[in-house]
Design a protein around this motif. Sequence first.
Motif, PDB file in Angstrom:
ATOM      1  N   LEU A  39       0.805  -1.216   0.000  1.00 41.90           N
ATOM      2  CA  LEU A  39       0.000   0.000   0.000  1.00 41.90           C
ATOM      3  C   LEU A  39       0.840   1.269   0.000  1.00 41.90           C
ATOM      4  N   SER A  40       2.000   1.226   0.640  1.00 40.96           N
ATOM      5  CA  SER A  40       2.820   2.444   0.718  1.00 40.96           C
ATOM      6  C   SER A  40       4.276   2.178   0.338  1.00 40.96           C
ATOM      7  N   ARG A  41       4.448   1.235  -0.604  1.00 43.64           N
ATOM      8  CA  ARG A  41       5.803   0.902  -1.029  1.00 43.64           C
ATOM      9  C   ARG A  41       5.775   0.363  -2.456  1.00 43.64           C
ATOM     10  N   LYS A  42       6.797   0.722  -3.226  1.00 48.54           N
ATOM     11  CA  LYS A  42       6.953   0.201  -4.585  1.00 48.54           C
ATOM     12  C   LYS A  42       8.423  -0.147  -4.758  1.00 48.54           C
ATOM     13  N   ARG A  43       8.678  -1.420  -5.081  1.00 47.84           N
ATOM     14  CA  ARG A  43      10.055  -1.889  -5.276  1.00 47.84           C
ATOM     15  C   ARG A  43      10.124  -2.670  -6.577  1.00 47.84           C
ATOM     16  N   LYS A  55       2.144   4.965  -9.328  1.00 42.46           N
ATOM     17  CA  LYS A  55       1.429   4.449  -8.164  1.00 42.46           C
ATOM     18  C   LYS A  55       0.714   5.641  -7.548  1.00 42.46           C
ATOM     19  N   SER A  56      -0.590   5.528  -7.341  1.00 47.90           N
ATOM     20  CA  SER A  56      -1.322   6.655  -6.763  1.00 47.90           C
ATOM     21  C   SER A  56      -1.807   6.298  -5.359  1.00 47.90           C
ATOM     22  N   PHE A  57      -1.965   7.341  -4.553  1.00 53.31           N
ATOM     23  CA  PHE A  57      -2.464   7.166  -3.194  1.00 53.31           C
ATOM     24  C   PHE A  57      -3.164   8.454  -2.771  1.00 53.31           C
ATOM     25  N   ARG A  58      -4.144   8.300  -1.900  1.00 54.17           N
ATOM     26  CA  ARG A  58      -4.976   9.420  -1.466  1.00 54.17           C
ATOM     27  C   ARG A  58      -4.357  10.107  -0.250  1.00 54.17           C
ATOM     28  N   VAL A  59      -4.382  11.450  -0.279  1.00 53.42           N
ATOM     29  CA  VAL A  59      -3.845  12.259   0.810  1.00 53.42           C
ATOM     30  C   VAL A  59      -4.803  13.419   1.066  1.00 53.42           C
ATOM     31  N   GLU A  66       6.012  11.806   3.663  1.00 50.45           N
ATOM     32  CA  GLU A  66       7.432  11.497   3.821  1.00 50.45           C
ATOM     33  C   GLU A  66       7.790  10.451   2.780  1.00 50.45           C
ATOM     34  N   LEU A  67       8.721  10.794   1.911  1.00 52.38           N
ATOM     35  CA  LEU A  67       9.095   9.943   0.787  1.00 52.38           C
ATOM     36  C   LEU A  67      10.549   9.508   0.951  1.00 52.38           C
ATOM     37  N   THR A  68      10.788   8.194   0.873  1.00 53.61           N
ATOM     38  CA  THR A  68      12.129   7.631   0.986  1.00 53.61           C
ATOM     39  C   THR A  68      12.447   6.846  -0.277  1.00 53.61           C
ATOM     40  N   GLY A 124      19.042  -1.845 -12.928  1.00 52.52           N
ATOM     41  CA  GLY A 124      19.260  -1.743 -11.486  1.00 52.52           C
ATOM     42  C   GLY A 124      17.997  -2.038 -10.718  1.00 52.52           C
ATOM     43  N   GLY A 125      17.587  -1.078  -9.886  1.00 48.89           N
ATOM     44  CA  GLY A 125      16.390  -1.282  -9.081  1.00 48.89           C
ATOM     45  C   GLY A 125      16.069  -0.063  -8.242  1.00 48.89           C
ATOM     46  N   PHE A 126      14.901  -0.117  -7.610  1.00 49.13           N
ATOM     47  CA  PHE A 126      14.497   0.956  -6.703  1.00 49.13           C
ATOM     48  C   PHE A 126      13.633   0.398  -5.598  1.00 49.13           C
ATOM     49  N   ASP A 127      13.662   1.088  -4.482  1.00 48.75           N
ATOM     50  CA  ASP A 127      12.815   0.782  -3.327  1.00 48.75           C
ATOM     51  C   ASP A 127      12.327   2.132  -2.825  1.00 48.75           C
ATOM     52  N   ILE A 128      11.055   2.405  -3.068  1.00 53.99           N
ATOM     53  CA  ILE A 128      10.477   3.699  -2.710  1.00 53.99           C
ATOM     54  C   ILE A 128       9.312   3.465  -1.758  1.00 53.99           C
ATOM     55  N   SER A 129       9.317   4.185  -0.655  1.00 51.34           N
ATOM     56  CA  SER A 129       8.215   4.076   0.298  1.00 51.34           C
ATOM     57  C   SER A 129       7.765   5.475   0.696  1.00 51.34           C
ATOM     58  N   TRP A 130       6.524   5.568   1.163  1.00 46.69           N
ATOM     59  CA  TRP A 130       5.982   6.845   1.587  1.00 46.69           C
ATOM     60  C   TRP A 130       5.102   6.623   2.798  1.00 46.69           C
ATOM     61  N   ASP A 131       5.024   7.662   3.600  1.00 43.02           N
ATOM     62  CA  ASP A 131       4.210   7.633   4.809  1.00 43.02           C
ATOM     63  C   ASP A 131       3.484   8.967   4.886  1.00 43.02           C
TER      64      ASP A 131
END
Length: 137
Positions: A39-43, A55-59, A66-68, A124-131
């Motif tokens: 729900l709050s991560r895309k890798r 990737k969409s999410f409601r705010v 907070e995006l990492t 390569g790759g990515f690991d993105i998360s948000w809170d």
Amino acid sequence: MRSRTRLALASLALLLIGTLLAGCGSSTLKIGWREFGGLSRKRATYVTFDGVQNKSFRVSAGKAIELTCDVTVEKGALAVALIAPSGERLWEETFREDGERFTTVTASEGGRYILRVEGQETGGGFDISWDVKDQPS
């Protein structure tokens, strides 16, 4: 024997037409793509990625996002953006080498925010998360 040849040619023609039509609809190339998330991560990891993933999410308005990002770039470049419901890019970074980023953005409006990941002939790759959090008082 003639009917087999006709059937083979017809099948080949349909396959060719299908391939051409599929190519018109999308320009995303993914080779060796393995995706994970929640729900709050895309890798994802990949040999080659050239295209866009959203990737969409409601705010709610006034909340902090907070995006990492943890990105590995073996070739090419990877762009990551956070886009508001209005289409405004609130944050954007292009990675041409491995990197980690952390940012906090305040949602100026409520609605669906988009995390856009764009590969530019990258490997390569990515690991993105948000809170999403309340702003401190």
